[in-house]
Design a protein around this motif. Structure first.
Motif, PDB file in Angstrom:
ATOM      1  N   VAL A 192       0.857  -1.190   0.000  1.00 49.33           N
ATOM      2  CA  VAL A 192       0.000   0.000   0.000  1.00 49.33           C
ATOM      3  C   VAL A 192       0.893   1.239   0.000  1.00 49.33           C
ATOM      4  O   VAL A 192       0.628   2.227  -0.669  1.00 49.33           O
ATOM      5  CB  VAL A 192      -0.885   0.019   1.262  1.00 49.33           C
ATOM      6  CG1 VAL A 192      -1.829   1.201   1.237  1.00 49.33           C
ATOM      7  CG2 VAL A 192      -1.677  -1.263   1.370  1.00 49.33           C
ATOM      8  N   ARG A 193       1.968   1.124   0.769  1.00 50.09           N
ATOM      9  CA  ARG A 193       2.901   2.229   0.922  1.00 50.09           C
ATOM     10  C   ARG A 193       3.544   2.631  -0.408  1.00 50.09           C
ATOM     11  O   ARG A 193       3.702   3.798  -0.720  1.00 50.09           O
ATOM     12  CB  ARG A 193       3.983   1.749   1.883  1.00 50.09           C
ATOM     13  CG  ARG A 193       4.810   2.805   2.499  1.00 50.09           C
ATOM     14  CD  ARG A 193       5.304   2.366   3.861  1.00 50.09           C
ATOM     15  NE  ARG A 193       6.080   1.131   3.835  1.00 50.09           N
ATOM     16  CZ  ARG A 193       7.377   1.083   4.141  1.00 50.09           C
ATOM     17  NH1 ARG A 193       8.014   2.181   4.444  1.00 50.09           N
ATOM     18  NH2 ARG A 193       8.015  -0.064   4.162  1.00 50.09           N
ATOM     19  N   TYR A 194       3.906   1.631  -1.189  1.00 47.73           N
ATOM     20  CA  TYR A 194       4.540   1.933  -2.471  1.00 47.73           C
ATOM     21  C   TYR A 194       3.545   2.533  -3.450  1.00 47.73           C
ATOM     22  O   TYR A 194       3.894   3.363  -4.280  1.00 47.73           O
ATOM     23  CB  TYR A 194       5.187   0.683  -3.071  1.00 47.73           C
ATOM     24  CG  TYR A 194       6.114   0.002  -2.106  1.00 47.73           C
ATOM     25  CD1 TYR A 194       7.089   0.752  -1.449  1.00 47.73           C
ATOM     26  CD2 TYR A 194       6.011  -1.343  -1.821  1.00 47.73           C
ATOM     27  CE1 TYR A 194       7.932   0.156  -0.542  1.00 47.73           C
ATOM     28  CE2 TYR A 194       6.852  -1.950  -0.912  1.00 47.73           C
ATOM     29  CZ  TYR A 194       7.807  -1.195  -0.265  1.00 47.73           C
ATOM     30  OH  TYR A 194       8.632  -1.786   0.636  1.00 47.73           O
ATOM     31  N   LEU A 195       2.276   2.083  -3.299  1.00 47.62           N
ATOM     32  CA  LEU A 195       1.245   2.638  -4.177  1.00 47.62           C
ATOM     33  C   LEU A 195       1.065   4.119  -3.865  1.00 47.62           C
ATOM     34  O   LEU A 195       0.939   4.945  -4.758  1.00 47.62           O
ATOM     35  CB  LEU A 195      -0.071   1.884  -3.982  1.00 47.62           C
ATOM     36  CG  LEU A 195      -1.191   2.333  -4.910  1.00 47.62           C
ATOM     37  CD1 LEU A 195      -0.823   2.041  -6.356  1.00 47.62           C
ATOM     38  CD2 LEU A 195      -2.497   1.644  -4.567  1.00 47.62           C
ATOM     39  N   GLN A 196       1.067   4.438  -2.568  1.00 44.79           N
ATOM     40  CA  GLN A 196       0.937   5.833  -2.161  1.00 44.79           C
ATOM     41  C   GLN A 196       2.048   6.662  -2.801  1.00 44.79           C
ATOM     42  O   GLN A 196       1.801   7.722  -3.376  1.00 44.79           O
ATOM     43  CB  GLN A 196       1.012   5.933  -0.642  1.00 44.79           C
ATOM     44  CG  GLN A 196       0.735   7.329  -0.131  1.00 44.79           C
ATOM     45  CD  GLN A 196       1.268   7.533   1.300  1.00 44.79           C
ATOM     46  OE1 GLN A 196       1.867   6.638   1.882  1.00 44.79           O
ATOM     47  NE2 GLN A 196       1.045   8.702   1.829  1.00 44.79           N
TER      48      GLN A 196
END
Ligand SMILES: Cc1cc2nc3c(=O)[nH]c(=O)nc-3n(C[C@H](O)[C@H](O)[C@H](O)COP(=O)(O)OP(=O)(O)OC[C@H]3O[C@@H](n4cnc5c(N)ncnc54)[C@H](O)[C@@H]3O)c2cc1C
Ligand SMILES: *[C@@H]1O[C@H](CO)[C@@H](O)[C@H](O)[C@H]1NC(C)=O
Ligand SMILES: *[C@@H]1O[C@H](CO)[C@@H](O)[C@H](O)[C@H]1NC(C)=O
Ligand SMILES: *[C@@H]1O[C@H](CO)[C@@H](O)[C@H](O)[C@H]1NC(C)=O
Ligand SMILES: CC(=O)N[C@H]1CO[C@H](CO)[C@@H](O)[C@@H]1O
Length: 528
Positions: free
Chosen positions: A109-113
């Motif tokens: 999720v963090r990388y998507l952000q």
């Protein structure tokens, strides 16, 4: 409060306009096994037989060094392409980083952000690929992995729509491989799931889905599957140096095998191979330096610590994600074998074979745990039941200063002498990394091989497993429910073999033996 209801209403309506994810997407590649031309062995060879195979084979096509997720993945990929394959691991399979992970199968999720905020297409594709691999792993080893709901508590109003949109985006990127649709919880619902959550200022929570797996068993399942298809795999076998010979045409030194040492007996022997793959994780640079004396480090090691605390510190069957720790990173609290795993830290380190978690790292995680728990719950140092440290084999980005911002991508490189190195990446993407590595290795060494067959290829134990298999174990072997569930989720379809093995000794089943009714039963008496 009416304002709150209205906003929640609007937020909950939006999913109608976006993608509707099927509950549990299945991949359409049932034919993977049918296409395989490599025979599958019913009997697993002993370590001794494997060592003999390593010694006696004139020349392997591919030899993989390192039995972590990446190395085991490469061996399975190679052997199912009909290449003569070997794999050596100096300790036990998965003794390195691969058994010290957060145990999540995630796209990040963090990388998507980051991808959205910085409009970074490469990061976006990385998330998409990882989500595809997540779905594949859940399919090929259903006994060792399962979707896990993760709660994200929200303490500020404006964060709710912000996080919600981000999480919905995550679902959208997964497309039909989305596990289950994410949703919003009101404050009261969130507290119902997890009464110990800090109440003051809590606005609500968002729940999304990722996968959770048993990383060490998964690693072993991959290695054993490779063995079933005919790879010679051996644990406690260390590579001590590379063998080289002069190439006739170019006059250059080429890697043509390795010198192995059986760690148990101390015996040394040579193994010849057309292509050597270095999948030694955080140890990559020491193997590369053995190859060429002067190379810049491509691996920037960072240590991650996890602690185990009692199960009541996380919601039942639901993870918890703290998206903003005091130093701006994410921390997970995940249910694990009736306990809670909390982690992780991220700090530069020197590579050692047995990294030890530091007291300061343990205290850092405890402080984060206290931060999200209600003040009437006191978490003490004595609650920490276990801790471990794993080293991330991050690939160095020369422009980056801190390890957190290094993108968890991998690189495949081939040296002048033909040594293939796979470094970086993450657990979730071990299969696609292996595919890419073998494609590169086959190209560079002109090997004759078939195309990659690992998508949808069921792993050891997946055959014969059903979600209700444990009930049959209870019925046929008189096991306690917890024991049966443990055997079923650890060994999958092979749980019956394990139960049968215990039967032969006629001794009390060590765990079941606890008590069945009032009479401690022996296995024989259960049988008749
Ligand atoms: C704290 C932490 C949390 C993580 N969480 C996640 C997560 O939740 N999800 C996710 O997808 N990824 C996660 N990762 C990343 C993931 O765990 C790693 O990317 C992956 O396990 C790396 O596997 P590997 O096979 O490359 O390395 P390793 O597992 O370290 O394997 C390398 C092996 O090579 C062997 N070896 C070394 N030298 C020799 C030699 N000379 N001869 C023979 N064998 C040798 C070692 O013994 C070792 O077993 C996490 C990583 C860390 C550190
Ligand atoms: C690993 O080594 C141990 C000790 O020799 C052995 O009992 C075990 O079977 C080995 N595992 C595999 C998968 O070969
Ligand atoms: C899990 O923990 C609870 C209490 O925390 C206990 O009652 C239960 O028996 C445990 N289950 C297993 C399988 O150990
Ligand atoms: C790594 O080792 C070197 C030399 O022993 C030392 O100076 C350095 O502080 C160590 N780094 C870490 C992060 O422990
Ligand atoms: C053959 C080889 O180069 N093995 C090395 C792999 O890396 C480890 C860890 O540093 C070394 O100890 C091995 O000698």
């Amino acid at each position: 409060s009416s304002c709150r209801k209205a906003l929640l209403g609007i937020i909950n309506m939006i999913p109608l306009f976006v993608w509707i994810c099927p509950a549990q997407a299945r991949l359409a590649h049932v034919a993977a096994e049918a296409e395989l031309k490599v025979p599958y062995a019913d009997e697993l060879p002993s370590r001794q037989a494997q060592l003999s195979a390593l010694r006696d084979t004139a020349e392997f096509d591919v030899l993989v060094v390192g039995g972590g997720a990446t190395g085991a993945g490469c061996a399975l990929d190679a052997v199912t392409r009909n290449l003569k394959t070997a794999l050596v691991e100096r300790s036990d399979f998965s003794s390195g980083t691969s058994s010290r992970s957060t145990k999540l199968l995630h796209g990040g999720v963090r990388y998507l952000q980051k991808a959205i905020m910085k409009l970074d297409y490469e990061q976006y594709m990385m998330v998409k690929e990882a989500l595809h691999e997540r779905a594949n792993l859940l399919e090929i080893a259903p006994h060792l992995s399962a979707p896990l709901p993760i709660m994200l508590p929200v303490y500020k109003w404006w964060q709710l729509p912000y996080y919600w949109a981000g999480i919905k985006m995550y679902d959208l990127v997964a497309g039909i491989q989305c596990l289950k649709s994410s949703y919003v919880l009101t404050k009261s619902k969130a507290l119902e799931y997890f009464p110990m959550l800090k109440k003051d200022k809590l606005v609500g929570a968002i729940v999304y889905y990722d996968g959770q797996h048993n990383d060490a068993r998964m690693n072993l399942a991959i290695a054993l599957s490779a063995a079933r298809y005919g790879a010679a795999i051996a644990n406690y076998t260390e590579v001590v140096h590379l063998l080289k010979r002069k190439d006739q045409q170019s006059g250059k030194e080429k890697v043509c095998g390795v010198r192995c040492r059986d760690v148990i007996t101390g015996q040394e022997f040579d193994v010849k191979a057309k292509c050597v793959i270095n999948a030694t994780g955080p140890f990559t640079d020491s193997l590369r330096k053995m190859d060429e004396q002067e190379v810049a480090n491509i691996c920037q090691p960072s240590a991650g610590v996890h602690i185990v605390i009692p199960g009541y510190y996380s919601p039942d069957n639901m993870g918890l994600l703290d998206p903003a720790t005091s130093d701006g990173r994410v921390i997970f609290f995940l249910p694990w074998e009736n306990m809670t795993i909390a982690g992780t830290t991220d700090s530069p380190t020197n590579v050692t074979a047995h990294p030890i978690p530091g007291e300061d790292d343990i205290n850092f995680i405890l402080t984060e745990v206290r931060n999200y728990l209600s003040s009437d719950v006191e978490v003490r140092r004595g609650d920490v039941l276990a801790a471990w440290s794993g080293i991330r084999p991050l690939v160095t980005d020369p422009n980056s200063k801190d390890t957190q911002s290094i993108c968890r991508n991998h690189i495949v490189s081939i040296s002048e002498s033909g040594l293939v190195t796979i470094a970086g990446g993450k657990w979730t993407t071990y299969r696609s990394m292996a595919e890419e590595t073998l494609d590169a290795a086959i190209g560079a060494h002109s090997l004759t091989a078939e195309s990659c067959r690992t998508v949808g290829l069921m792993l050891e134990g997946a055959k014969g497993w059903t979600p209700t298999l444990y009930i049959r174990l209870v019925q046929d072997y008189g096991l306690e429910k917890e024991v049966a569930q443990h055997l079923a989720s650890t060994y999958g379809g092979r749980a019956f073999d394990v139960a049968k093995m215990a039967q032969v000794t006629g001794q009390r089943w060590p765990i079941v033996g606890k008590r069945l009714g009032w009479v401690p039963l022996t296995f024989e008496s259960i049988r008749y």
